[in-house]
Design an enzyme around this catalytic site. Structure first.
Site, PDB file in Angstrom:
ATOM      1  N   SER A 123      44.081 -51.322  59.397  1.00  0.00           N
ATOM      2  CA  SER A 123      43.387 -51.877  60.576  1.00  0.00           C
ATOM      3  C   SER A 123      44.266 -51.935  61.811  1.00  0.00           C
ATOM      4  O   SER A 123      43.773 -51.872  62.930  1.00  0.00           O
ATOM      5  CB  SER A 123      42.869 -53.283  60.240  1.00  0.00           C
ATOM      6  OG  SER A 123      43.877 -54.056  59.614  1.00  0.00           O
ATOM      7  N   ARG A 124      45.587 -52.072  61.589  1.00  0.00           N
ATOM      8  CA  ARG A 124      46.467 -52.265  62.749  1.00  0.00           C
ATOM      9  C   ARG A 124      47.780 -51.505  62.580  1.00  0.00           C
ATOM     10  O   ARG A 124      48.120 -51.063  61.484  1.00  0.00           O
ATOM     11  CB  ARG A 124      46.782 -53.762  62.915  1.00  0.00           C
ATOM     12  CG  ARG A 124      45.595 -54.565  63.363  1.00  0.00           C
ATOM     13  CD  ARG A 124      45.941 -56.003  63.638  1.00  0.00           C
ATOM     14  NE  ARG A 124      46.206 -56.771  62.430  1.00  0.00           N
ATOM     15  CZ  ARG A 124      47.332 -57.444  62.209  1.00  0.00           C
ATOM     16  NH1 ARG A 124      48.285 -57.454  63.101  1.00  0.00           N
ATOM     17  NH2 ARG A 124      47.494 -58.124  61.080  1.00  0.00           N
ATOM     18  N   ASP A 134      42.490 -57.931  49.595  1.00  0.00           N
ATOM     19  CA  ASP A 134      43.850 -58.481  49.535  1.00  0.00           C
ATOM     20  C   ASP A 134      44.616 -57.686  48.474  1.00  0.00           C
ATOM     21  O   ASP A 134      44.354 -57.825  47.277  1.00  0.00           O
ATOM     22  CB  ASP A 134      43.765 -59.961  49.167  1.00  0.00           C
ATOM     23  CG  ASP A 134      45.139 -60.590  48.982  1.00  0.00           C
ATOM     24  OD1 ASP A 134      46.154 -59.880  49.151  1.00  0.00           O
ATOM     25  OD2 ASP A 134      45.193 -61.792  48.660  1.00  0.00           O
ATOM     26  N   VAL A 135      45.563 -56.860  48.915  1.00  0.00           N
ATOM     27  CA  VAL A 135      46.237 -55.959  47.967  1.00  0.00           C
ATOM     28  C   VAL A 135      47.083 -56.709  46.936  1.00  0.00           C
ATOM     29  O   VAL A 135      47.468 -56.135  45.923  1.00  0.00           O
ATOM     30  CB  VAL A 135      47.115 -54.904  48.687  1.00  0.00           C
ATOM     31  CG1 VAL A 135      46.267 -53.973  49.539  1.00  0.00           C
ATOM     32  CG2 VAL A 135      48.224 -55.556  49.500  1.00  0.00           C
ATOM     33  N   ASN A 190      50.807 -49.181  52.728  1.00  0.00           N
ATOM     34  CA  ASN A 190      51.414 -49.600  53.995  1.00  0.00           C
ATOM     35  C   ASN A 190      51.289 -51.097  54.255  1.00  0.00           C
ATOM     36  O   ASN A 190      52.098 -51.656  54.997  1.00  0.00           O
ATOM     37  CB  ASN A 190      50.743 -48.797  55.126  1.00  0.00           C
ATOM     38  CG  ASN A 190      50.929 -49.441  56.479  1.00  0.00           C
ATOM     39  OD1 ASN A 190      51.961 -49.255  57.127  1.00  0.00           O
ATOM     40  ND2 ASN A 190      49.948 -50.225  56.928  1.00  0.00           N
ATOM     41  N   TYR A 216      61.746 -59.974  52.199  1.00  0.00           N
ATOM     42  CA  TYR A 216      61.233 -58.699  52.716  1.00  0.00           C
ATOM     43  C   TYR A 216      62.122 -57.534  52.260  1.00  0.00           C
ATOM     44  O   TYR A 216      61.630 -56.495  51.814  1.00  0.00           O
ATOM     45  CB  TYR A 216      61.200 -58.798  54.239  1.00  0.00           C
ATOM     46  CG  TYR A 216      60.601 -57.618  54.965  1.00  0.00           C
ATOM     47  CD1 TYR A 216      59.213 -57.471  55.066  1.00  0.00           C
ATOM     48  CD2 TYR A 216      61.406 -56.665  55.580  1.00  0.00           C
ATOM     49  CE1 TYR A 216      58.666 -56.398  55.754  1.00  0.00           C
ATOM     50  CE2 TYR A 216      60.868 -55.600  56.272  1.00  0.00           C
ATOM     51  CZ  TYR A 216      59.497 -55.465  56.356  1.00  0.00           C
ATOM     52  OH  TYR A 216      58.949 -54.406  57.034  1.00  0.00           O
ATOM     53  N   ALA A 235      64.065 -57.448  49.640  1.00  0.00           N
ATOM     54  CA  ALA A 235      63.906 -57.259  48.191  1.00  0.00           C
ATOM     55  C   ALA A 235      62.628 -56.472  47.898  1.00  0.00           C
ATOM     56  O   ALA A 235      62.619 -55.575  47.056  1.00  0.00           O
ATOM     57  CB  ALA A 235      63.874 -58.613  47.490  1.00  0.00           C
ATOM     58  N   ALA A 236      61.556 -56.813  48.615  1.00  0.00           N
ATOM     59  CA  ALA A 236      60.293 -56.090  48.408  1.00  0.00           C
ATOM     60  C   ALA A 236      60.433 -54.625  48.822  1.00  0.00           C
ATOM     61  O   ALA A 236      59.965 -53.719  48.130  1.00  0.00           O
ATOM     62  CB  ALA A 236      59.170 -56.753  49.209  1.00  0.00           C
ATOM     63  N   LYS A 237      61.091 -54.399  49.944  1.00  0.00           N
ATOM     64  CA  LYS A 237      61.203 -53.022  50.465  1.00  0.00           C
ATOM     65  C   LYS A 237      62.176 -52.186  49.638  1.00  0.00           C
ATOM     66  O   LYS A 237      62.013 -50.977  49.498  1.00  0.00           O
ATOM     67  CB  LYS A 237      61.609 -53.050  51.939  1.00  0.00           C
ATOM     68  CG  LYS A 237      60.538 -53.638  52.856  1.00  0.00           C
ATOM     69  CD  LYS A 237      59.242 -52.849  52.755  1.00  0.00           C
ATOM     70  CE  LYS A 237      58.197 -53.320  53.743  1.00  0.00           C
ATOM     71  NZ  LYS A 237      56.945 -52.549  53.638  1.00  0.00           N
ATOM     72  N   ILE A 296      59.724 -50.464  64.854  1.00  0.00           N
ATOM     73  CA  ILE A 296      58.523 -49.787  65.351  1.00  0.00           C
ATOM     74  C   ILE A 296      57.643 -50.785  66.099  1.00  0.00           C
ATOM     75  O   ILE A 296      57.378 -51.893  65.589  1.00  0.00           O
ATOM     76  CB  ILE A 296      57.710 -49.182  64.170  1.00  0.00           C
ATOM     77  CG1 ILE A 296      58.595 -48.329  63.247  1.00  0.00           C
ATOM     78  CG2 ILE A 296      56.500 -48.398  64.690  1.00  0.00           C
ATOM     79  CD1 ILE A 296      59.169 -47.079  63.824  1.00  0.00           C
TER      80      ILE A 296
HETATM   81  P1  NDP Z   1      51.129 -55.138  61.285  1.00  0.00           P
HETATM   82  O1  NDP Z   1      51.427 -56.578  61.119  1.00  0.00           O
HETATM   83  O2  NDP Z   1      50.905 -54.592  62.643  1.00  0.00           O
HETATM   84  O3  NDP Z   1      49.891 -54.731  60.351  1.00  0.00           O
HETATM   85  C1  NDP Z   1      49.847 -55.160  59.025  1.00  0.00           C
HETATM   86  C2  NDP Z   1      48.659 -54.537  58.319  1.00  0.00           C
HETATM   87  O4  NDP Z   1      48.681 -54.933  56.942  1.00  0.00           O
HETATM   88  C3  NDP Z   1      47.325 -55.010  58.882  1.00  0.00           C
HETATM   89  O5  NDP Z   1      46.427 -53.927  58.796  1.00  0.00           O
HETATM   90  C4  NDP Z   1      46.925 -56.125  57.908  1.00  0.00           C
HETATM   91  O6  NDP Z   1      45.514 -56.323  57.837  1.00  0.00           O
HETATM   92  C5  NDP Z   1      47.445 -55.543  56.608  1.00  0.00           C
HETATM   93  N1  NDP Z   1      47.684 -56.553  55.569  1.00  0.00           N
HETATM   94  C6  NDP Z   1      48.528 -57.620  55.606  1.00  0.00           C
HETATM   95  N2  NDP Z   1      48.464 -58.307  54.463  1.00  0.00           N
HETATM   96  C7  NDP Z   1      47.568 -57.681  53.670  1.00  0.00           C
HETATM   97  C8  NDP Z   1      47.025 -57.920  52.383  1.00  0.00           C
HETATM   98  N3  NDP Z   1      47.422 -58.966  51.631  1.00  0.00           N
HETATM   99  N4  NDP Z   1      46.081 -57.083  51.897  1.00  0.00           N
HETATM  100  C9  NDP Z   1      45.669 -56.027  52.636  1.00  0.00           C
HETATM  101  N5  NDP Z   1      46.130 -55.736  53.856  1.00  0.00           N
HETATM  102  C10 NDP Z   1      47.063 -56.563  54.378  1.00  0.00           C
HETATM  103  O7  NDP Z   1      52.359 -54.385  60.556  1.00  0.00           O
HETATM  104  P2  NDP Z   1      53.097 -53.010  60.906  1.00  0.00           P
HETATM  105  O8  NDP Z   1      52.121 -51.971  61.267  1.00  0.00           O
HETATM  106  O9  NDP Z   1      54.247 -53.292  61.777  1.00  0.00           O
HETATM  107  O10 NDP Z   1      53.720 -52.691  59.461  1.00  0.00           O
HETATM  108  C11 NDP Z   1      53.082 -51.833  58.534  1.00  0.00           C
HETATM  109  C12 NDP Z   1      54.039 -51.583  57.368  1.00  0.00           C
HETATM  110  O11 NDP Z   1      55.241 -50.985  57.862  1.00  0.00           O
HETATM  111  C13 NDP Z   1      54.467 -52.853  56.637  1.00  0.00           C
HETATM  112  O12 NDP Z   1      54.587 -52.591  55.260  1.00  0.00           O
HETATM  113  C14 NDP Z   1      55.817 -53.154  57.237  1.00  0.00           C
HETATM  114  O13 NDP Z   1      56.625 -53.896  56.371  1.00  0.00           O
HETATM  115  C15 NDP Z   1      56.351 -51.740  57.438  1.00  0.00           C
HETATM  116  N6  NDP Z   1      57.415 -51.648  58.418  1.00  0.00           N
HETATM  117  C16 NDP Z   1      57.208 -51.996  59.727  1.00  0.00           C
HETATM  118  C17 NDP Z   1      58.233 -51.890  60.645  1.00  0.00           C
HETATM  119  C18 NDP Z   1      58.071 -52.239  62.085  1.00  0.00           C
HETATM  120  O14 NDP Z   1      59.082 -52.222  62.811  1.00  0.00           O
HETATM  121  N7  NDP Z   1      56.866 -52.533  62.560  1.00  0.00           N
HETATM  122  C19 NDP Z   1      59.559 -51.430  60.235  1.00  0.00           C
HETATM  123  C20 NDP Z   1      59.669 -51.070  58.851  1.00  0.00           C
HETATM  124  C21 NDP Z   1      58.621 -51.177  57.980  1.00  0.00           C
HETATM  125  P3  NDP Z   1      44.739 -57.286  58.925  1.00  0.00           P
HETATM  126  O15 NDP Z   1      44.660 -56.487  60.208  1.00  0.00           O
HETATM  127  O16 NDP Z   1      43.408 -57.505  58.324  1.00  0.00           O
HETATM  128  O17 NDP Z   1      45.567 -58.521  59.075  1.00  0.00           O
END
Ligand code: NDP
Length: 248
Positions: free
Chosen positions: A15-16, A64-65, A91, A156, A158-160, A189
């Site tokens: 979604s985002r 909810d994953v 993701n 975070y 540990a998860a990654k 990012i």
């Molecule tokens: P955002 O916070 O912008 O988006 C998070 C997304 O994950 C949203 O679509 C959200 O849904 C969804 N989400 C969160 N929790 C759950 C859940 N329990 N079940 C299903 N969907 C869920 O994050 P980013 O785009 O920045 O990050 C995306 C991925 O990239 C993550 O795994 C993050 O750890 C990783 N990452 C990001 C970095 C960065 O600098 N941004 C750097 C390195 C890794 P909803 O819109 O409904 O809330």
């Protein structure tokens, strides 16, 4: 010729941010997209609408994953709606930052359950499907924090780091079945996740990026499209940084 024509991609957290950019980039390459999201219905609907503009089928699923049952029900529904899943992008992710001494067990568990176990649930639900079809691409979003660790992000990191072990193990189990599994380790990012950081912390990290710019979700999406496409058919178990050189 579009590289992902007639394929179906399931993108969690579509979604985002990064997930949304990946879903749209795959749709632009001709893939039908199923996006999973936690609760932000408006953002999910917006991504679906923009994906459809590329002439593909797109649907969103609230899921909810971290819940095995929810993932099972959703994957069953996606397979009913699309008939197949060729590409899985794990993701979805959250942060609950804090120094170890003050980090509550709940904050540790929440991050592990969403960021690591979520990917585990999705891979398990699609394992037999991909194995039977002798094809599939699994792309897990890790982080450079999973490679290097980070103060105030033990949960975070540990998860990654776990995602990297999960990726390599999945790659080894499924390699002979025509399924690849790779991880992307983004650096810093631009997204809602990084916008939520204090400005001082953002500036401190940005100033260390050798390429002198913060990454965009599209920078990550371009690699995901490549890993899902024909050019990456002999790449598996790999972890690729997209970080402007930050963790080099
Ligand atoms: P955002 O916070 O912008 O988006 C998070 C997304 O994950 C949203 O679509 C959200 O849904 C969804 N989400 C969160 N929790 C759950 C859940 N329990 N079940 C299903 N969907 C869920 O994050 P980013 O785009 O920045 O990050 C995306 C991925 O990239 C993550 O795994 C993050 O750890 C990783 N990452 C990001 C970095 C960065 O600098 N941004 C750097 C390195 C890794 P909803 O819109 O409904 O809330």
């Amino acid at each position: 010729m579009k590289t992902l024509n007639n394929q179906t991609a399931l993108v969690t957290g579509g979604s985002r941010g990064i997930g949304r950019a990946i879903a749209l980039a795959m749709a632009e390459e001709g893939a039908n997209v199923a996006i999973l999201y936690a609760g932000n219905e408006t953002a999910a609907a917006q991504t679906v609408q923009e994906a459809e503009a590329f002439g593909v089928k797109a649907l969103s699923y609230r899921c909810d994953v971290s819940s095995e049952q929810a993932v099972k029900e959703t994957v069953d529904q996606v397979l009913k709606d699309f008939g197949r899943v060729d590409i899985l992008v794990n993701n979805a992710g959250i942060v609950r930052d804090g120094f170890l001494l003050s980090m509550k067990e709940e904050a540790f568990d929440d991050v592990i359950n969403t960021n690591l176990k979520g990917a585990f649930h999705l891979i398990r639900q699609l394992y037999s499907h991909m194995m039977r079809r002798k094809s599939g691409r699994i792309i897990n979003i890790s982080s450079i924090v999973g490679l290097n660790g980070n103060a105030a992000q033990a949960n975070y990191a540990a998860a990654k780091a776990g995602i990297i072990g999960l990726t390599k193990s999945t790659a080894k189990e499924l390699a002979a079945r025509g399924v690849t599994c790779n991880a992307i380790a983004p650096g810093f990012i631009h997204s809602d996740m990084t916008d939520a950081m204090p400005e001082k912390a953002r500036d401190a990290i940005s100033s260390q990026i050798p390429m002198k710019r913060v990454g965009q979700p599209q920078d990550v999406a371009a690699l995901a499209v490549f890993l899902a496409g024909p050019g990456a058919s002999y790449i598996t178990g790999e972890v690729i940084r997209v970080d402007g050189g930050l963790a080099m």
